[in-house]
Scaffold this motif. Structure first.
Motif, PDB file in Angstrom:
ATOM      1  N   MET A  25       0.831  -1.204   0.000  1.00 41.45           N
ATOM      2  CA  MET A  25       0.000   0.000   0.000  1.00 41.45           C
ATOM      3  C   MET A  25       0.865   1.254   0.000  1.00 41.45           C
ATOM      4  O   MET A  25       0.565   2.229  -0.708  1.00 41.45           O
ATOM      5  N   VAL A  26       1.949   1.231   0.779  1.00 42.10           N
ATOM      6  CA  VAL A  26       2.846   2.389   0.803  1.00 42.10           C
ATOM      7  C   VAL A  26       3.485   2.601  -0.567  1.00 42.10           C
ATOM      8  O   VAL A  26       3.560   3.729  -1.074  1.00 42.10           O
ATOM      9  N   LEU A  27       3.935   1.532  -1.203  1.00 45.24           N
ATOM     10  CA  LEU A  27       4.561   1.648  -2.517  1.00 45.24           C
ATOM     11  C   LEU A  27       3.567   2.133  -3.560  1.00 45.24           C
ATOM     12  O   LEU A  27       3.896   2.983  -4.401  1.00 45.24           O
ATOM     13  N   THR A  28       2.345   1.615  -3.515  1.00 47.52           N
ATOM     14  CA  THR A  28       1.336   2.040  -4.488  1.00 47.52           C
ATOM     15  C   THR A  28       0.961   3.501  -4.296  1.00 47.52           C
ATOM     16  O   THR A  28       0.699   4.219  -5.270  1.00 47.52           O
ATOM     17  N   SER A  29       0.940   3.975  -3.048  1.00 44.69           N
ATOM     18  CA  SER A  29       0.592   5.375  -2.808  1.00 44.69           C
ATOM     19  C   SER A  29       1.637   6.335  -3.352  1.00 44.69           C
ATOM     20  O   SER A  29       1.341   7.510  -3.564  1.00 44.69           O
ATOM     21  N   LEU A  30       2.848   5.851  -3.592  1.00 48.37           N
ATOM     22  CA  LEU A  30       3.925   6.692  -4.114  1.00 48.37           C
ATOM     23  C   LEU A  30       4.055   6.609  -5.627  1.00 48.37           C
ATOM     24  O   LEU A  30       5.006   7.155  -6.189  1.00 48.37           O
ATOM     25  N   HIS A  31       3.118   5.929  -6.296  1.00 51.35           N
ATOM     26  CA  HIS A  31       3.118   5.842  -7.750  1.00 51.35           C
ATOM     27  C   HIS A  31       2.043   6.743  -8.333  1.00 51.35           C
ATOM     28  O   HIS A  31       1.110   7.147  -7.642  1.00 51.35           O
ATOM     29  N   SER A  32       2.184   7.026  -9.602  1.00 53.35           N
ATOM     30  CA  SER A  32       1.121   7.749 -10.302  1.00 53.35           C
ATOM     31  C   SER A  32      -0.033   6.796 -10.584  1.00 53.35           C
ATOM     32  O   SER A  32       0.101   5.577 -10.474  1.00 53.35           O
ATOM     33  N   GLU A  33      -1.179   7.344 -10.960  1.00 50.09           N
ATOM     34  CA  GLU A  33      -2.345   6.503 -11.200  1.00 50.09           C
ATOM     35  C   GLU A  33      -2.128   5.543 -12.367  1.00 50.09           C
ATOM     36  O   GLU A  33      -2.559   4.395 -12.325  1.00 50.09           O
ATOM     37  N   SER A  34      -1.431   6.001 -13.401  1.00 46.74           N
ATOM     38  CA  SER A  34      -1.183   5.129 -14.550  1.00 46.74           C
ATOM     39  C   SER A  34      -0.264   3.969 -14.174  1.00 46.74           C
ATOM     40  O   SER A  34      -0.476   2.828 -14.604  1.00 46.74           O
ATOM     41  N   ASP A  35       0.749   4.233 -13.350  1.00 46.72           N
ATOM     42  CA  ASP A  35       1.655   3.155 -12.924  1.00 46.72           C
ATOM     43  C   ASP A  35       0.987   2.225 -11.922  1.00 46.72           C
ATOM     44  O   ASP A  35       1.253   1.017 -11.918  1.00 46.72           O
ATOM     45  N   CYS A  74      -4.821   4.507  -1.749  1.00 52.30           N
ATOM     46  CA  CYS A  74      -3.752   3.991  -0.891  1.00 52.30           C
ATOM     47  C   CYS A  74      -3.125   5.104  -0.057  1.00 52.30           C
ATOM     48  O   CYS A  74      -2.827   4.905   1.126  1.00 52.30           O
ATOM     49  N   ALA A  75      -2.932   6.270  -0.659  1.00 51.68           N
ATOM     50  CA  ALA A  75      -2.373   7.391   0.100  1.00 51.68           C
ATOM     51  C   ALA A  75      -3.326   7.832   1.203  1.00 51.68           C
ATOM     52  O   ALA A  75      -2.904   8.066   2.349  1.00 51.68           O
ATOM     53  N   ALA A  76      -4.614   7.922   0.878  1.00 50.07           N
ATOM     54  CA  ALA A  76      -5.593   8.317   1.892  1.00 50.07           C
ATOM     55  C   ALA A  76      -5.704   7.266   2.995  1.00 50.07           C
ATOM     56  O   ALA A  76      -5.803   7.600   4.180  1.00 50.07           O
ATOM     57  N   ILE A 135     -13.742   6.885  -4.303  1.00 52.92           N
ATOM     58  CA  ILE A 135     -14.317   5.883  -5.191  1.00 52.92           C
ATOM     59  C   ILE A 135     -15.487   6.533  -5.908  1.00 52.92           C
ATOM     60  O   ILE A 135     -16.564   6.731  -5.331  1.00 52.92           O
ATOM     61  N   THR A 136     -15.305   6.925  -7.147  1.00 50.18           N
ATOM     62  CA  THR A 136     -16.290   7.678  -7.892  1.00 50.18           C
ATOM     63  C   THR A 136     -16.781   6.867  -9.080  1.00 50.18           C
ATOM     64  O   THR A 136     -16.312   5.757  -9.361  1.00 50.18           O
ATOM     65  N   SER A 137     -17.741   7.432  -9.801  1.00 49.37           N
ATOM     66  CA  SER A 137     -18.253   6.772 -10.999  1.00 49.37           C
ATOM     67  C   SER A 137     -17.221   6.726 -12.114  1.00 49.37           C
ATOM     68  O   SER A 137     -17.348   5.931 -13.051  1.00 49.37           O
ATOM     69  N   GLN A 138     -16.193   7.559 -12.015  1.00 56.08           N
ATOM     70  CA  GLN A 138     -15.144   7.552 -13.025  1.00 56.08           C
ATOM     71  C   GLN A 138     -14.172   6.393 -12.853  1.00 56.08           C
ATOM     72  O   GLN A 138     -13.384   6.106 -13.751  1.00 56.08           O
ATOM     73  N   GLY A 139     -14.220   5.733 -11.701  1.00 53.05           N
ATOM     74  CA  GLY A 139     -13.335   4.594 -11.476  1.00 53.05           C
ATOM     75  C   GLY A 139     -12.697   4.667 -10.100  1.00 53.05           C
ATOM     76  O   GLY A 139     -12.963   5.577  -9.305  1.00 53.05           O
ATOM     77  N   LEU A 140     -11.867   3.692  -9.822  1.00 54.76           N
ATOM     78  CA  LEU A 140     -11.150   3.606  -8.548  1.00 54.76           C
ATOM     79  C   LEU A 140      -9.741   4.147  -8.752  1.00 54.76           C
ATOM     80  O   LEU A 140      -8.949   3.576  -9.505  1.00 54.76           O
ATOM     81  N   PHE A 141      -9.439   5.258  -8.080  1.00 56.58           N
ATOM     82  CA  PHE A 141      -8.112   5.858  -8.166  1.00 56.58           C
ATOM     83  C   PHE A 141      -7.232   5.190  -7.110  1.00 56.58           C
ATOM     84  O   PHE A 141      -7.222   5.584  -5.939  1.00 56.58           O
ATOM     85  N   LEU A 142      -6.513   4.169  -7.538  1.00 60.11           N
ATOM     86  CA  LEU A 142      -5.837   3.282  -6.598  1.00 60.11           C
ATOM     87  C   LEU A 142      -4.754   3.999  -5.814  1.00 60.11           C
ATOM     88  O   LEU A 142      -4.639   3.832  -4.592  1.00 60.11           O
ATOM     89  N   ALA A 143      -3.935   4.795  -6.468  1.00 63.86           N
ATOM     90  CA  ALA A 143      -2.851   5.482  -5.766  1.00 63.86           C
ATOM     91  C   ALA A 143      -3.391   6.467  -4.735  1.00 63.86           C
ATOM     92  O   ALA A 143      -2.884   6.557  -3.613  1.00 63.86           O
ATOM     93  N   LYS A 144      -4.444   7.178  -5.089  1.00 65.18           N
ATOM     94  CA  LYS A 144      -5.027   8.150  -4.154  1.00 65.18           C
ATOM     95  C   LYS A 144      -5.684   7.443  -2.970  1.00 65.18           C
ATOM     96  O   LYS A 144      -5.593   7.897  -1.830  1.00 65.18           O
ATOM     97  N   THR A 149       6.213   9.407  -6.754  1.00 63.00           N
ATOM     98  CA  THR A 149       5.627  10.739  -6.739  1.00 63.00           C
ATOM     99  C   THR A 149       4.742  10.890  -5.510  1.00 63.00           C
ATOM    100  O   THR A 149       4.280   9.893  -4.936  1.00 63.00           O
ATOM    101  N   LEU A 150       4.499  12.119  -5.115  1.00 68.75           N
ATOM    102  CA  LEU A 150       3.633  12.432  -3.970  1.00 68.75           C
ATOM    103  C   LEU A 150       2.292  12.996  -4.414  1.00 68.75           C
ATOM    104  O   LEU A 150       1.588  13.625  -3.616  1.00 68.75           O
ATOM    105  N   ASP A 151       1.914  12.759  -5.663  1.00 67.38           N
ATOM    106  CA  ASP A 151       0.653  13.307  -6.164  1.00 67.38           C
ATOM    107  C   ASP A 151      -0.553  12.761  -5.410  1.00 67.38           C
ATOM    108  O   ASP A 151      -1.544  13.471  -5.193  1.00 67.38           O
ATOM    109  N   GLY A 152      -0.508  11.492  -5.002  1.00 69.39           N
ATOM    110  CA  GLY A 152      -1.631  10.917  -4.257  1.00 69.39           C
ATOM    111  C   GLY A 152      -1.854  11.613  -2.933  1.00 69.39           C
ATOM    112  O   GLY A 152      -2.999  11.871  -2.530  1.00 69.39           O
ATOM    113  N   TYR A 153      -0.788  11.952  -2.237  1.00 73.76           N
ATOM    114  CA  TYR A 153      -0.911  12.644  -0.958  1.00 73.76           C
ATOM    115  C   TYR A 153      -1.362  14.090  -1.160  1.00 73.76           C
ATOM    116  O   TYR A 153      -2.137  14.619  -0.359  1.00 73.76           O
ATOM    117  N   ARG A 154      -0.880  14.729  -2.215  1.00 65.88           N
ATOM    118  CA  ARG A 154      -1.340  16.097  -2.492  1.00 65.88           C
ATOM    119  C   ARG A 154      -2.833  16.108  -2.789  1.00 65.88           C
ATOM    120  O   ARG A 154      -3.574  16.982  -2.305  1.00 65.88           O
TER     121      ARG A 154
END
Length: 300
Positions: free
Chosen positions: A53-63, A269-271, A258-267, A76-81
């Protein structure tokens, strides 16, 4: 000849003694090594999902969405931002504050109510105290969802919807049976002589509970408080149905990713990692008390 034959078994036993003595520690060492390896495997199995979970939170959504996930992807820290910028200008802080308030206050109320009840069921047992304990346990047999509608109608008619104090009351009633069961076994280990000595000196029940029983059973009380805090912090069904914006807790805030657009896995995991930090911090802070409390009553 008879002397030689008589000395032969003694010589054999003297030569076999060191061999048997050296073989015994060798088998013990092998057993300890096997148990140590098993403990490491179990520990890694528990830690591996958290590390993932920690590793996934530090990746971008595409990765993070690749299958299989790329371990060598850039960090990247985009998920935490995104997590700290979600929910408008206030971010997740109101939800975290609500969870902290509901968990802390409900845990304090549980301890205040469970300590006298456990004292009556262990040190000064009431009649049919086992039946009382099973009655407490029977209250946990009703699924929470079965009582959700009446609680919702009560909260609506009394203007308690979206009120953090309603969650405090519900979490207190939810954790009280577990706390009574745990603390009953902990308080049973308190020496009766201490209580009798305090009563001879003129101490009344509140003084006995606060100055005699509580310090002796402090590890058990800490273990009970930590478990009640974790249960209150992680509860989501009541918080999801009975709160809106004002009393929203951290687990409910987490579902907003978790929205209708999909599951943002990195975000997510960061949350999840940020929301889990208070529980992890409480566990590390009370680690020694938790181990002592859970080992009370064990055969030493």
């Amino acid at each position: 000849m008879s002397a030689l034959t008589a000395d032969a078994p003694e010589a054999a036993s003297s030569t076999a003694g060191p061999k048997a003595a050296s073989a015994a520690p060798r088998s013990v060492r092998r057993k300890n090594t096997a148990l140590g390896l098993l403990a490491w495997v179990c520990g890694l199995l528990f830690v591996l999902p958290i590390a993932w979970m920690v590793l996934t939170s530090l990746h971008s959504e595409s990765d993070a969405a690749t299958n299989p996930p790329s371990l060598a992807a850039p960090l990247t820290l985009d998920g935490y931002r995104t997590f700290f910028e979600a929910g408008g200008g206030a971010g997740p802080w109101p939800a975290l504050a609500n969870s902290l308030m509901a968990s802390v206050f409900s845990t304090l109320f549980v301890l205040v109510l469970a300590l006298p009840a456990a004292y009556a069921l262990s040190i000064r047992p009431v009649r049919k105290w086992r039946d009382v304990l099973f009655f407490f346990l029977s209250t946990k047999m009703l699924p929470i969802v079965a009582g959700l509608l009446p609680i919702y109608l009560f909260a609506k008619n009394t203007s308690f919807l979206d009120n953090i104090w309603l969650l405090v009351i519900l979490y207190t009633s939810m954790n009280l049976p577990i706390a009574v069961w745990m603390m009953q076994s902990f308080l049973a280990e308190v020496p009766p002589a201490l209580i009798e000595a305090a009563q001879i000196d003129g101490a009344r029940l509140p003084t006995v509970l606060s100055r005699v029983v509580a310090p002796v059973a402090a590890p058990g009380i800490a273990a009970t408080a930590l478990i009640c805090f974790i249960f209150s912090w992680n509860e989501m069904l009541f918080a999801r149905v009975l709160t809106g914006v004002v009393a929203q807790t951290a687990p409910v805030f987490l579902t907003g990713f978790i929205t209708s657009q999909g599951l943002f896995l990195a975000k997510v995991c960061a949350a999840s990692l940020v929301i889990s930090l208070p529980v992890l911090a409480a566990g590390f802070a009370a680690q020694d008390k938790l181990v002592q409390g859970l080992s009370l009553g064990a055969v030493k």
